[in-house]
Motif scaffolding. Structure first.
Motif, PDB file in Angstrom:
ATOM      1  N   TYR A  46      14.200   9.386   2.069  1.00 48.29           N
ATOM      2  CA  TYR A  46      13.055   8.521   2.538  1.00 48.29           C
ATOM      3  C   TYR A  46      11.793   8.211   1.677  1.00 48.29           C
ATOM      4  N   ARG A  47      11.306   6.876   1.796  1.00 44.91           N
ATOM      5  CA  ARG A  47      10.109   6.818   1.501  1.00 44.91           C
ATOM      6  C   ARG A  47       8.986   6.653   2.334  1.00 44.91           C
ATOM      7  N   VAL A  48       7.744   7.421   2.207  1.00 39.65           N
ATOM      8  CA  VAL A  48       6.891   7.236   2.838  1.00 39.65           C
ATOM      9  C   VAL A  48       5.738   6.434   2.339  1.00 39.65           C
ATOM     10  N   TYR A  49       5.316   5.383   2.888  1.00 39.98           N
ATOM     11  CA  TYR A  49       4.340   4.377   2.320  1.00 39.98           C
ATOM     12  C   TYR A  49       3.219   4.433   3.309  1.00 39.98           C
ATOM     13  N   HIS A  50       1.949   4.267   2.553  1.00 40.67           N
ATOM     14  CA  HIS A  50       0.682   4.167   3.482  1.00 40.67           C
ATOM     15  C   HIS A  50      -0.242   3.104   2.677  1.00 40.67           C
ATOM     16  N   PRO A  51      -0.049   2.023   2.754  1.00 43.96           N
ATOM     17  CA  PRO A  51      -0.754   0.704   2.224  1.00 43.96           C
ATOM     18  C   PRO A  51      -2.246   0.606   2.645  1.00 43.96           C
ATOM     19  N   THR A  52      -3.171   0.054   1.939  1.00 44.65           N
ATOM     20  CA  THR A  52      -4.282   0.100   2.295  1.00 44.65           C
ATOM     21  C   THR A  52      -4.462  -0.918   3.362  1.00 44.65           C
ATOM     22  N   THR A  53      -3.771  -2.044   3.524  1.00 41.29           N
ATOM     23  CA  THR A  53      -3.884  -3.071   4.867  1.00 41.29           C
ATOM     24  C   THR A  53      -2.487  -3.202   5.430  1.00 41.29           C
ATOM     25  N   PRO A  54      -2.274  -3.297   6.677  1.00 40.76           N
ATOM     26  CA  PRO A  54      -1.075  -3.390   7.128  1.00 40.76           C
ATOM     27  C   PRO A  54      -0.236  -4.617   6.807  1.00 40.76           C
ATOM     28  N   VAL A  55       1.104  -4.137   6.843  1.00 42.10           N
ATOM     29  CA  VAL A  55       2.027  -5.184   6.557  1.00 42.10           C
ATOM     30  C   VAL A  55       2.841  -5.803   7.595  1.00 42.10           C
ATOM     31  N   ARG A  56       2.256  -6.658   8.445  1.00 44.49           N
ATOM     32  CA  ARG A  56       3.015  -7.319   9.691  1.00 44.49           C
ATOM     33  C   ARG A  56       3.389  -8.639   9.430  1.00 44.49           C
ATOM     34  N   PRO A  57       4.607  -8.937   8.842  1.00 46.80           N
ATOM     35  CA  PRO A  57       4.833 -10.337   8.478  1.00 46.80           C
ATOM     36  C   PRO A  57       5.187 -11.235   9.928  1.00 46.80           C
ATOM     37  N   TRP A  58       5.478 -10.410  10.968  1.00 48.63           N
ATOM     38  CA  TRP A  58       5.870 -11.264  12.258  1.00 48.63           C
ATOM     39  C   TRP A  58       4.675 -11.595  12.916  1.00 48.63           C
TER      40      TRP A  58
END
Length: 524
Positions: free
Chosen positions: A511-523
């Motif tokens: 698995y890869r665990v990501y924690h971007p600074t801003t949410p990625v919500r393309p919907w």
């Protein structure tokens, strides 16, 4: 003192229970998000937060297993072995009741043979006997108790007859709420009860039967009365059983049901499917059902009195239950389009094992006693060979699973727990993930981490428990837990662009665990 046949059956049964207890402690077969949903429901019940009637997001699968596990989960917290212990107890009850029924309608050593076969277990068989995935373990126990009630009523060994009839109805209602797959056996057991009581059902006994059934099925009735249009159990079940809209020919459906489904459900094949040499029992199965029905009718005609005839009646009930289950299964296109994934729906056929194997046992025993001519001895030799082949094949498949097949599951389970510990240790409390990751992660972290399901293109997926998705919608900086190289992982990295590597916290257990600074919500 116990007779020798009963002692051997006890030892075989204990071996089967011990084998499964070892698997339970090792969390084998591997857990998944479907089972985690039952575990989370048990956790919610234990906390008094929710009291679900059906599985979250699945309005036809009863939650009896979650209610059984809730007291244990309340003491220990979410744990896979603890979640599975009630199902293991149900398997032990199933073995004991099967021995009692088979011994009373068959013979002592035949009952021992049946227990020995049921003590073995391929991955497909064991998965239905030790994992908390709803329905099948408890409904098999219910049907066996119901058939023993019919036996006791017909032989007049039950003192409180009206109370027994009410209990019969209660078990039928609970079984129907728990899993609709058992309907054919409930119908067969109901007909056997009508035969055993006849006029007694016209009166107080009949009222108690209806009252018991109503109490047992009450949760399902209530939920369906308040369900929105199209969300009632029958509508949901119809849409699920319809599959993808494909209409394969009946020949393909019967081939999938008999050549794949029956051997898989009988423990004769690995989870990956049946080779040509392992399909023979599927071809033989309908023949054995017909022969078993003929033998039961002949035995019924030769016997006199209700007490002597109840054995053949119960044999017929088991034959009818198996035949109707097979017919119901092959009606679905899934029998042809995905026989491996849906063979679990035939696991209730284990109930009919005494009736199916009885013709082979009778022929073999007659041959051993030298009571047949040349043709009879040949038939006896063939029957003995079939029984031996059945036992040997089941044993080989069981040993292969126990020695080699379980290893990948253990490795995957360790990876999932390591990933959960990594996510929790990183301080993440709201994450997005794929379906087979999410609820398993939530259960592994005792809900310290909640997860919202995304599809491969990062659009909203199948979220069984909407409260998690609602909480994720409010999260200002959610994380992402995605399988390495999966479509969702590739899509997230594409959207993150140059920020993908800096957003990556860890790569662990596939698995890869990501924690971007801003949410990625393309919907949105």
């Amino acid at each position: 003192m116990r007779d020798r046949a009963a002692l051997v059956a006890l030892l075989l049964g204990l071996a089967g229970i011990g084998y499964r207890l070892f698997l339970v402690l090792e969390t084998v077969p591997v857990a998944n998000s479907d089972e985690a949903t039952f575990g989370l429901a048990a956790w919610h019940i234990a906390q008094g937060r929710e009291f679900p009637v059906f599985l979250y997001g699945q309005h036809y699968m009863g939650m009896l297993q979650s209610y059984l596990a809730a007291p244990l989960i309340a003491v220990t917290g979410p744990s896979w072995p603890v979640l599975r212990l009630p199902v293991l107890v149900l398997y032990a009850l199933f073995l004991w009741l099967m021995h009692r029924l088979t011994r009373r309608i068959g013979s002592p050593w035949f009952a021992t043979l049946v227990v020995g076969l049921l003590a073995l277990g391929s991955e497909r068989v064991v998965r239905d006997q030790v994992t908390t995935v709803g329905g099948r373990p408890e409904v098999k126990v219910a049907v066996l108790v119901m058939l023993l009630v019919v036996l006791g009523l017909a032989q007049r060994t039950v003192r409180r007859r009206w109370l027994a009839v009410g209990g019969f109805g209660l078990l039928a209602g609970l079984a129907l709420w728990s899993d609709w797959l058992i309907v054919p056996y409930l119908a067969a057991a109901g007909l056997a009860l009508v035969w055993a009581l006849r006029r007694e059902l016209v009166g107080l006994a009949g009222l108690l039967l209806v009252a018991g059934f109503t109490v047992g099925v009450a949760p399902m009735i209530y939920d369906n009365l308040v369900a929105p249009p199209g969300k009632d159990s029958l509508s949901v079940l119809r849409s699920v059983s319809g599959g993808s809209g494909a209409h394969p020919p009946w020949a393909q459906r019967w081939a999938g049901g008999l050549l794949e489904g029956v051997p898989l459900a009988s423990g004769l094949c690995p989870l990956t499917g049946c080779e040509r040499g392992q399909e023979w029992f599927g071809l033989l199965y309908p023949v054995l059902l017909v022969v078993a029905a003929v033998l039961a009718v002949r035995a019924y005609r030769r016997a006199s009195g209700r007490s002597a005839r109840v054995g053949p009646v119960l044999h017929l009930a088991l034959v009818v239950g198996a035949a109707l289950t097979l017919l119901s299964y092959v009606r679905s296109p899934l029998a042809a389009t995905d026989p491996l994934g849906n063979a679990r729906y035939l696991s209730v056929l284990q109930l009919s094992l005494p009736a199916v194997l009885w013709p082979l046992w009778c022929a073999a025993v007659a041959g051993w006693r030298g009571a047949l001519g040349v043709a009879g001895r040949l038939a006896a030799a063939l029957a003995t060979t079939v029984l031996a082949a059945l036992a040997a094949t089941s044993l080989v498949v069981t040993v292969l699973f126990a020695t080699a097949g379980a290893a990948p599951g253990r490795r995957e389970e360790r990876q999932a727990r390591t990933m959960a510990a990594t996510v929790r240790g990183a301080g993440l409390r709201e994450v997005y993930g794929e379906y087979w990751t999410c609820n398993r992660l939530v259960f592994d972290t005792a809900e310290e981490v909640v997860c919202g399901v995304l599809d491969g293109d990062l659009s909203p997926g199948f979220n069984r428990y909407p409260a998690y998705w609602t909480r994720l919608a409010r999260a200002t900086r959610p994380g992402y837990v995605l399988a390495v190289g999966a479509p969702a992982d590739r899509r997230l990295r594409e959207l993150l662009g140059d920020r993908a590597d800096t957003a990556l916290l860890a790569e662990v257990g596939g698995y890869r665990v990501y924690h971007p600074t801003t949410p990625v919500r393309p919907w949105r």
